[in-house]
Design a protein around this motif. Sequence first.
Motif, PDB file in Angstrom:
ATOM      1  N   ARG A   1      -7.897   2.844  -2.966  1.00  0.00           N
ATOM      2  CA  ARG A   1      -7.239   3.005  -4.485  1.00  0.00           C
ATOM      3  C   ARG A   1      -6.654   1.305  -4.654  1.00  0.00           C
ATOM      4  NH1 ARG A   1      -2.504   4.875  -5.197  1.00  0.00           N
ATOM      5  NH2 ARG A   1      -2.865   6.363  -6.493  1.00  0.00           N
ATOM      6  N   LEU A   2      -7.671   1.291  -5.742  1.00  0.00           N
ATOM      7  CA  LEU A   2      -7.067   0.110  -6.810  1.00  0.00           C
ATOM      8  C   LEU A   2      -6.066   0.163  -6.803  1.00  0.00           C
ATOM      9  CD1 LEU A   2      -8.914  -2.329  -8.489  1.00  0.00           C
ATOM     10  CD2 LEU A   2      -8.316  -0.685 -10.959  1.00  0.00           C
ATOM     11  N   LEU A   3      -4.853   0.405  -7.065  1.00  0.00           N
ATOM     12  CA  LEU A   3      -3.583   0.126  -7.196  1.00  0.00           C
ATOM     13  C   LEU A   3      -3.230  -0.302  -6.119  1.00  0.00           C
ATOM     14  CD1 LEU A   3      -1.894   2.972  -9.846  1.00  0.00           C
ATOM     15  CD2 LEU A   3      -3.258   0.253 -10.261  1.00  0.00           C
ATOM     16  N   ASP A   4      -3.336  -0.165  -5.053  1.00  0.00           N
ATOM     17  CA  ASP A   4      -3.030  -0.594  -3.546  1.00  0.00           C
ATOM     18  C   ASP A   4      -3.306  -1.528  -3.655  1.00  0.00           C
ATOM     19  OD1 ASP A   4      -1.715   1.838  -3.109  1.00  0.00           O
ATOM     20  OD2 ASP A   4      -2.897   3.382  -2.248  1.00  0.00           O
ATOM     21  N   GLN A   5      -4.630  -2.004  -4.053  1.00  0.00           N
ATOM     22  CA  GLN A   5      -5.025  -2.775  -3.176  1.00  0.00           C
ATOM     23  C   GLN A   5      -4.951  -4.635  -4.515  1.00  0.00           C
ATOM     24  OE1 GLN A   5      -9.376  -3.082  -4.311  1.00  0.00           O
ATOM     25  NE2 GLN A   5     -10.029  -1.853  -3.040  1.00  0.00           N
TER      26      GLN A   5
END
Length: 253
Positions: free
Chosen positions: A5-9
């Motif tokens: 997931r982008l936000l986790d990255q």
Amino acid sequence: MQSARLLDQVRERARYLHYSLRTEEAYIYWVRFFVRWHGLRHPRDMGAPEVQSFLTMLTTERHASSSTHNQALSAILFLYREVIGAELPWLEELNRPGYTRRIPTVLSPEEVTRLLQQMDGTARLLARLLYGTGMRLMEALRLRIKDVDFDKQVIVIREAKGNKDRVVMLPRSLQADLRSQRAAARSQWDQDRRSGHVGVDVPHALEKKYPKVGQTWGWFWAEGVRGHHDESAGRDLHRVRASSGRKLPSAGL
């Protein structure tokens, strides 16, 4: 990056680079806003026109200040450079708005006294600590027992702005109340131990090097609020404590 997931990255990269909690939360907010405003398109599929239209919307529709505009732009640049790993020419062409300098509003000593008289308990002690030492709110909320040195009459502030430590003087007028607060924190710490709570959050995975360090008295919060052992919970605790610290009465000023 390990997460899909982008936000986790974004979160993983911010923590890897040791960005502050506040910066991490702000970048997460702006990246989420940017992606949602463009209909959940992935940033890899967007470029300069989409970034520029988003920033223009903040200025023309939301009437964002120059500081808000700059923060949003910094979050987007972080996303493309640090998370996606894109060094695109148009990134350098995005202009930052100039800062508007304002004359700050400064309370007189009489106004500060009236304000403090309307407060009580931990909130009053916290406000007096900020006023007497020049500490920032989050710096005061993150104080540990070991950071308040009554013998040397100093307070050590860890990982302050710019990830730097500094030392401030411990005002004599606060020492009695701080000792009382430390006694209350000790009672809470003892109660936590009896009830089996695992301790407080410690930074940078320190407990992997020093097992159970989060359960020691010196690492307990000086404010005396029970913490949690895992990092995410500790960060949530900071958020709750910070929001409560901002709810100050007007005192009829």
